[in-house]
Design an enzyme around this catalytic site. Structure first.
Site, PDB file in Angstrom:
ATOM      1  N   ASP A   1       0.828  -1.207   0.000  1.00  0.00           N
ATOM      2  CA  ASP A   1       0.000   0.000   0.000  1.00  0.00           C
ATOM      3  C   ASP A   1       0.865   1.261   0.000  1.00  0.00           C
ATOM      4  OD1 ASP A   1       0.835  -0.704   2.654  1.00  0.00           O
ATOM      5  OD2 ASP A   1      -0.534   0.808   3.447  1.00  0.00           O
ATOM      6  N   GLU A   2       0.273   2.322  -0.484  1.00  0.00           N
ATOM      7  CA  GLU A   2       0.812   3.682  -0.371  1.00  0.00           C
ATOM      8  C   GLU A   2       2.272   3.793  -0.826  1.00  0.00           C
ATOM      9  OE1 GLU A   2      -1.917   5.290   3.334  1.00  0.00           O
ATOM     10  OE2 GLU A   2      -0.065   4.228   3.824  1.00  0.00           O
TER      11      GLU A   2
END
Length: 550
Positions: free
Chosen positions: A339-340
């Protein structure tokens, strides 16, 4: 008494006194099928025993000891029951009294499995004074995990009666029960704040007492790397908050896994990459990407980006590291994160720009991320002989990154963004991936007042999709990020709010009346408090017969 309605709670609020009256002897999560009568039995601590009539193993032996304690001497918050046994003649004169229940048979019909797994059976039956089992009580299951869930339900059926004065009373009951979803998890973050083993064990106990079965252990992040690797000890030595106290040794990890095993709970570690890895780089030189500014000038030495995806030695490290993880954690699933991922430092690094140009990828850095995950999954499959399985955050699907067959995608976005989580579930299941949901159950977001209704009413299968798509949703989990939570606050912040999600994932879809749930949740909150857990009030003004007293 005058009552005033409220739009913010699922019941009316009186001008004085407690807001609601809790139920008595009701099971949480609500069983799939249950019939009970007003006739009751009395349990006597000095006479009662569990009688193992079927298969047995260490899990069964430890469980019957644990549940005897939970039923009769439940925890630090309790001293003695507030009801006291009346005289024998008074009990026997009660027309609803059936008998003293001095034993419960434990009938495991198949040999014990050693470890809980993704396909474990958790169904069970309870019979207390049924027509085919008169004046007797039995918990039966084809699986040791079902026996554990049945013992939890039995312990919740026992109550103290203010009407009869009996301290340990149980009604004639028959239960046929099984979970709606196979994955019912809790994510615990021990990277932003270190969580001592005692705290993790308490959280595991609470999971078992809510019939949850997966501890998703978010072990590392930018802030710290508390996992002490056998092969790469320098990462925790330089990447943990404190290398002598704020780490998890191999023995610590084994202790948590064993504690969870005894309660039928899987432990799935998360080592998020390629970003969220700043703490990794402190003890693993050249792992992270050096950052340059727009003019090609190397920034200060401490500025790094995600893992450097073009260095071959990094994949050697990742293969060895995840090989160690696979040998340490017995569950085949590992959460790889994903993620991210920030592309800032990747976009400006000269070596990466040359690599992108050589491969004809232009400025499409999703192709570089695809390359990273292809190399990572290939390396981990090689070292685990194709046995490792993966869970990832949804961003990888958002970026159209292809993942290995069998990967589980966790939907965590959509609770606040324009695209809601139901749309996300519909989109991701179209790709054929199994999916777990967490986006509506981020319990680290708090607000004043009653907030459990929104968690309780979040329905994972409410999206527009085919029956085949909906079969791919295997469950969900509550999430407790720990930027502002530590071992002091993690239990009251999480519970009993997490209990509402546990019921959503266990009980039938039709169990969604918040007015009825509030009464049962109030009882369950007091039950957990009595068992020694400092859990928060769930429904406003009220009291428990036995309050928390440190």
């Amino acid at each position: 008494m005058k009552w005033v309605p409220s739009k913010s709670v699922p019941f009316v609020i009186p001008y004085y006194g407690r807001w609601i009256l809790p139920t008595v002897g009701q099971v949480w999560p609500k069983p799939q099928q249950q019939t009970s009568s007003e006739t009751f039995f009395v349990l006597r601590p000095t006479m009662f025993q569990f009688q193992i009539v079927g298969e047995r193993c260490d899990i069964i032996d430890e469980a019957v000891r644990r549940y005897y304690q939970l039923i009769f001497y439940p925890g630090a918050a309790a001293s003695a029951p507030l009801a006291y046994p009346p005289t024998l003649s008074v009990i026997q004169d009660n027309p609803q009294f059936r008998a003293f229940l001095d034993s419960v048979a434990i009938d495991l019909k198949q040999p014990c499995e050693y470890l809980p797994s993704a396909d474990m059976i958790e169904s069970y039956n309870i019979k207390i004074d049924t027509p085919d089992n008169p004046l007797k009580a039995t918990i039966s299951s084809d699986s040791v995990w079902g026996i554990l869930r049945g013992l939890e339900s039995l312990s919740q059926l026992v109550y103290s009666s203010t009407e009869t004065g009996v301290a340990y009373q149980i009604n004639a009951t028959e239960i046929v029960d099984f979970p709606r979803f196979s994955y019912r998890g809790l994510m615990m973050d021990s990277a932003r704040h270190y969580m001592p083993l005692k705290t993790i064990k308490k959280m595991t106990d609470l999971m078992a007492q809510n019939k949850m079965n997966v501890l998703h252990w978010h072990l590392t992040d930018d802030a710290s790397f508390p996992y002490e690797s056998t092969l790469f000890p320098n990462i925790s030595r330089y990447g943990s908050f404190q290398p002598f106290s704020h780490i998890y040794t191999a023995n610590d990890v084994r202790e948590i896994i064993e504690y969870a095993r005894m309660r039928g709970i899987r432990v799935i570690p998360e080592f998020d990459s390629p970003d969220h890895t700043q703490s990794w780089g402190r003890g693993q030189p050249k792992l992270l990407t050096e950052c340059y500014d727009d003019n090609g000038v190397l920034l200060v030495p401490d500025e790094y980006g995600a893992i450097m995806p073009t260095r071959e030695e990094n994949y050697v490290f990742l293969q060895q590291f995840f090989g160690e993880i696979f040998n340490t954690f017995p569950d085949p699933f590992v959460h790889l994160g994903g993620d991210e991922v920030s592309y800032y430092c990747w976009q400006r690094h000269p070596e990466i720009k040359a690599f992108m140009a050589a491969n004809g990828w232009g400025t499409d850095f999703t192709k570089l991320e695809q390359y990273y995950f292809d190399r990572l999954t290939t390396a981990t499959q090689e070292i685990t002989q194709n046995q490792m399985r993966y869970i990832v955050w949804q961003e990888l699907l958002d970026l159209n990154i292809t993942l290995p067959t069998g990967t589980i995608v966790e939907v965590w976005k959509g609770a606040k963004e324009e695209l809601n989580f139901l749309d996300e579930l519909a989109r991701i299941t179209k790709y054929g991936y199994q999916t777990i949901l967490s986006s509506p159950w981020y319990l680290n977001y708090i607000s004043y007042g009653l907030d459990w209704e929104k968690y309780y009413l979040a329905e994972p299968l409410d999206f527009d999709g085919s029956d085949e798509q909906k079969k791919l949703v295997i469950g969900g989990e509550v999430v407790m990020w720990s930027e502002y939570v530590d071992s002091v606050s993690v239990i009251p912040r999480t519970w009993p709010r997490a209990s509402t999600v546990a019921e959503r994932l266990w009980s039938d879809r039709s169990v969604n009346d918040t007015t009825l749930a509030a009464l049962r949740l109030e009882e369950h909150r007091c039950r957990l408090l009595k068992r020694g857990f400092a859990v928060d009030p769930s429904n406003g003004v009220n009291f428990c017969e036995q309050e928390w007293d440190m």
